[in-house]
Design a protein around this motif. Structure first.
Motif, PDB file in Angstrom:
ATOM      1  N   LEU A 124      48.226  40.959  43.414  1.00 30.50           N
ATOM      2  CA  LEU A 124      47.795  41.080  42.028  1.00 30.50           C
ATOM      3  C   LEU A 124      46.432  41.737  41.852  1.00 30.50           C
ATOM      4  CD1 LEU A 124      49.015  37.624  40.653  1.00 30.50           C
ATOM      5  CD2 LEU A 124      49.902  39.868  40.055  1.00 30.50           C
ATOM      6  N   VAL A 125      45.491  41.489  42.751  1.00 32.84           N
ATOM      7  CA  VAL A 125      44.144  42.054  42.581  1.00 32.84           C
ATOM      8  C   VAL A 125      44.165  43.581  42.533  1.00 32.84           C
ATOM      9  CG1 VAL A 125      41.858  42.304  43.638  1.00 32.84           C
ATOM     10  CG2 VAL A 125      42.925  40.051  43.474  1.00 32.84           C
ATOM     11  N   PRO A 126      44.863  44.281  43.447  1.00 32.84           N
ATOM     12  CA  PRO A 126      44.889  45.750  43.347  1.00 32.84           C
ATOM     13  C   PRO A 126      45.444  46.235  42.003  1.00 32.84           C
ATOM     14  CG  PRO A 126      45.729  45.046  45.476  1.00 32.84           C
ATOM     15  CD  PRO A 126      45.599  43.809  44.647  1.00 32.84           C
ATOM     16  N   GLU A 127      46.485  45.573  41.506  1.00 30.75           N
ATOM     17  CA  GLU A 127      47.065  45.983  40.222  1.00 30.75           C
ATOM     18  C   GLU A 127      46.129  45.644  39.069  1.00 30.75           C
ATOM     19  OE1 GLU A 127      49.782  47.909  37.927  1.00 30.75           O
ATOM     20  OE2 GLU A 127      49.776  47.715  40.122  1.00 30.75           O
ATOM     21  N   MET A 128      45.422  44.517  39.157  1.00 29.12           N
ATOM     22  CA  MET A 128      44.478  44.136  38.107  1.00 29.12           C
ATOM     23  C   MET A 128      43.333  45.140  38.015  1.00 29.12           C
ATOM     24  SD  MET A 128      44.332  39.962  38.543  1.00 29.12           S
ATOM     25  CE  MET A 128      43.153  39.719  37.201  1.00 29.12           C
ATOM     26  N   THR A 129      42.810  45.560  39.163  1.00 32.01           N
ATOM     27  CA  THR A 129      41.702  46.530  39.144  1.00 32.01           C
ATOM     28  C   THR A 129      42.166  47.890  38.607  1.00 32.01           C
ATOM     29  OG1 THR A 129      42.139  47.013  41.491  1.00 32.01           O
ATOM     30  CG2 THR A 129      40.414  45.414  40.993  1.00 32.01           C
ATOM     31  N   LYS A 130      43.426  48.243  38.874  1.00 32.55           N
ATOM     32  CA  LYS A 130      43.961  49.491  38.322  1.00 32.55           C
ATOM     33  C   LYS A 130      44.012  49.448  36.805  1.00 32.55           C
ATOM     34  CE  LYS A 130      46.982  50.783  42.187  1.00 32.55           C
ATOM     35  NZ  LYS A 130      48.402  50.948  42.610  1.00 32.55           N
ATOM     36  N   ARG A 131      44.217  48.263  36.264  1.00 39.29           N
ATOM     37  CA  ARG A 131      44.336  48.108  34.811  1.00 39.29           C
ATOM     38  C   ARG A 131      43.014  47.767  34.138  1.00 39.29           C
ATOM     39  NH1 ARG A 131      49.636  47.619  32.868  1.00 39.29           N
ATOM     40  NH2 ARG A 131      51.222  47.690  34.511  1.00 39.29           N
ATOM     41  N   GLY A 132      41.908  47.924  34.857  1.00 37.67           N
ATOM     42  CA  GLY A 132      40.595  47.785  34.233  1.00 37.67           C
ATOM     43  C   GLY A 132      39.859  46.495  34.499  1.00 37.67           C
ATOM     44  N   PHE A 133      40.501  45.516  35.145  1.00 37.80           N
ATOM     45  CA  PHE A 133      39.805  44.282  35.498  1.00 37.80           C
ATOM     46  C   PHE A 133      38.760  44.573  36.571  1.00 37.80           C
ATOM     47  CE2 PHE A 133      43.716  42.787  33.679  1.00 37.80           C
ATOM     48  CZ  PHE A 133      43.452  41.535  33.147  1.00 37.80           C
ATOM     49  N   SER A 134      37.612  43.913  36.490  1.00 38.08           N
ATOM     50  CA  SER A 134      36.605  44.087  37.536  1.00 38.08           C
ATOM     51  C   SER A 134      37.099  43.431  38.820  1.00 38.08           C
ATOM     52  CB  SER A 134      35.272  43.464  37.120  1.00 38.08           C
ATOM     53  OG  SER A 134      35.360  42.052  37.086  1.00 38.08           O
ATOM     54  N   LEU A 135      36.650  43.961  39.958  1.00 32.79           N
ATOM     55  CA  LEU A 135      37.067  43.410  41.246  1.00 32.79           C
ATOM     56  C   LEU A 135      36.575  41.976  41.404  1.00 32.79           C
ATOM     57  CD1 LEU A 135      38.375  43.792  44.022  1.00 32.79           C
ATOM     58  CD2 LEU A 135      36.188  44.701  44.844  1.00 32.79           C
ATOM     59  N   GLY A 136      35.352  41.700  40.930  1.00 30.56           N
ATOM     60  CA  GLY A 136      34.798  40.355  41.050  1.00 30.56           C
ATOM     61  C   GLY A 136      35.599  39.327  40.270  1.00 30.56           C
ATOM     62  N   TYR A 137      35.954  39.676  39.027  1.00 29.76           N
ATOM     63  CA  TYR A 137      36.723  38.739  38.204  1.00 29.76           C
ATOM     64  C   TYR A 137      38.131  38.556  38.760  1.00 29.76           C
ATOM     65  CZ  TYR A 137      39.168  36.618  34.288  1.00 29.76           C
ATOM     66  OH  TYR A 137      39.925  35.777  33.517  1.00 29.76           O
ATOM     67  N   SER A 138      38.763  39.646  39.184  1.00 30.66           N
ATOM     68  CA  SER A 138      40.119  39.556  39.747  1.00 30.66           C
ATOM     69  C   SER A 138      40.129  38.662  40.979  1.00 30.66           C
ATOM     70  CB  SER A 138      40.623  40.954  40.114  1.00 30.66           C
ATOM     71  OG  SER A 138      40.624  41.818  38.999  1.00 30.66           O
ATOM     72  N   SER A 139      39.112  38.812  41.832  1.00 28.54           N
ATOM     73  CA  SER A 139      39.021  38.001  43.046  1.00 28.54           C
ATOM     74  C   SER A 139      38.754  36.539  42.705  1.00 28.54           C
ATOM     75  CB  SER A 139      37.906  38.539  43.963  1.00 28.54           C
ATOM     76  OG  SER A 139      38.147  39.884  44.321  1.00 28.54           O
TER      77      SER A 139
END
Length: 428
Positions: A124-139
């Motif tokens: 999910l994190v790679p897909e979240m970052t692709k959609r604009g989520f920050s890496l820190g928040y996704s993690s």
């Protein structure tokens, strides 16, 4: 310092030097029984190491771990992700909501917080970052949502506590549903507010057709029915917790091979290797903790600690809040399995004298110890996610502290308001 406290000091020194907690406890125990204690031979020490890991109830742990791997390779996890996206896709920060809901459903499948954290971080994190989520928040979201997994049946941590506390695994499972659902709702709300503030968009802006909803639901139904089978089977006495874990492995394999047609013979080796590695880690800690607990019993440390705690804890509320603080701190430093084997003998006598239900105590201990696993400095799930996403700890904590705070509030609420016991008492 009294001589009988040296093993405890040795454990903490070795742990802070980077020695794995299992080896630290084993070394301290061997030092004690070899040089500080008379009447204990090598055979007794080795027997203590093997005793905990060979219990019938503890056999559920490797089966639950294997079930998680089978679901991942067999497509069960992917089907659950599609179902979660169907429900949350139009929400603000829809993929973040999918992350939360996925952990709730995975709790009813694998029961392993580390497995859930690793799955979310990879998928999910790679897909979240692709959609604009920050890496820190996704993690941070992927780590904190893993706190839901062990409290939703069949959580491995609850099996470990039930074994150490000699209480009903089925009652522990029943008691986990209310806190697990409450955590899910709170994290969904937090994700919505944060996503709205930061402008994280939904994964889609259109309604799914009725035909598409039926297709996704039908495809996911095999996975969604599994928690229902678990509860019915346990409460009706069709199988024990250990047999339940074996049933889940077989069920997941059949669904992955015959329904989703994604499980192949080539996956068997990978599943076995992953399961053995994870199981070895957990059982090593449990065995070391069993030996270390022999030292504590030999020195009457549980009785002394219980007496000291009884003097401070003048009421059930004070006692449970002390447990909340203690488990939160220990969760930062100790593996969940180790803490849930060592601490119940210390706390249960005091809990019973104050009228605190053993099941409620277990739910609180599992919640708080798991929460410690997502906080610095040594949180296990935190490092699992950081190792995969390569996010810095400072960034992780800066982005994740609102989520951690929300979980703390839920845990304290559950601790002082044992609402989950209504479910346990209703079905008992």
């Amino acid at each position: 310092m009294e001589m009988n406290l040296w093993p405890i000091l040795i454990v903490f020194v070795l742990f802070f030097l980077g020695v794995p907690v299992a080896f630290a406890m084993m070394f301290a125990s061997f030092v004690y029984f070899t040089f500080m204690c008379d009447g204990v031979n090598l055979f007794t020490m080795v027997s203590a190491l093997l005793e905990q890991g060979s219990s019938f109830t503890m056999m559920a742990v490797p089966f639950f771990i294997m079930a998680g791997s089978v679901m991942s390779y067999g497509g069960v996890s992917s089907s659950l992700m599609d179902f979660c996206d169907m429900l949350t896709g139009r929400m603000k920060g829809g993929l973040g909501a999918t992350n939360v809901l996925m952990s709730c459903l995975m709790g009813g499948m694998s029961g392993s917080s580390c497995a859930d954290a690793a799955f979310d971080a990879r998928m999910l994190v790679p897909e979240m970052t692709k959609r604009g989520f920050s890496l820190g928040y996704s993690s941070a979201l992927s780590a904190t949502t893993s706190c839901i997994t062990p409290i939703i049946p069949p959580g491995i941590a609850m099996v470990i506590y039930a074994t150490a506390a000699s209480c009903s695994v089925g009652d522990m499972f029943l008691g986990g549903y209310v806190p697990g659902i409450l955590l899910t709702v709170v994290l969904l709300v937090m994700n919505w507010f944060i996503s709205k503030k930061r402008g994280y968009e939904p994964t889609r802006n259109y309604k799914l057709s009725g035909k598409e909803i039926l297709r996704i639901t039908g495809k996911s139904m095999w996975a969604l029915l599994l928690p229902v089978f678990i509860v019915i089977g346990l409460r009706m006495g069709f199988f024990t917790a250990t047999e339940c874990a074996a049933v889940i492995v077989v069920y997941s394999a059949l669904v992955g091979a015959l329904v989703y047609k994604r499980l192949r013979l080539s996956h068997v080796k990978k599943i076995l290797v992953e399961s053995l590695q994870s199981t070895a880690s957990v059982l090593m800690i449990l065995s070391a903790a069993s030996l270390f607990s022999r030292y504590m019993l030999w020195e009457n440390i549980p009785q002394r600690a219980a007496a000291a705690l009884a003097e401070v804890a003048t009421s059930p509320t004070v006692f449970i809040l002390i447990v909340v603080l203690m488990m939160f701190i220990m969760g930062m430093f100790l593996d969940t399995a180790a803490a849930l084997v060592i601490l119940p003998p210390l706390l249960i006598p005091v809990a019973e004298s104050l009228g605190v239900d053993v099941i409620h105590l277990g739910i609180v201990m599992v919640l708080m110890d798991t929460l410690g696993g997502v906080t610095p400095p040594f949180g296990v799930m935190m490092f699992t996610v950081m190792g995969i996403t390569k996010v810095k700890m400072s960034t992780y904590f800066k982005e994740g502290w609102p989520l951690i705070l929300a979980i703390i509030v839920v845990c304290v609420f559950i601790a002082v308001c044992p609402i989950e016991m209504a479910v346990v008492n209703f079905f008992s």
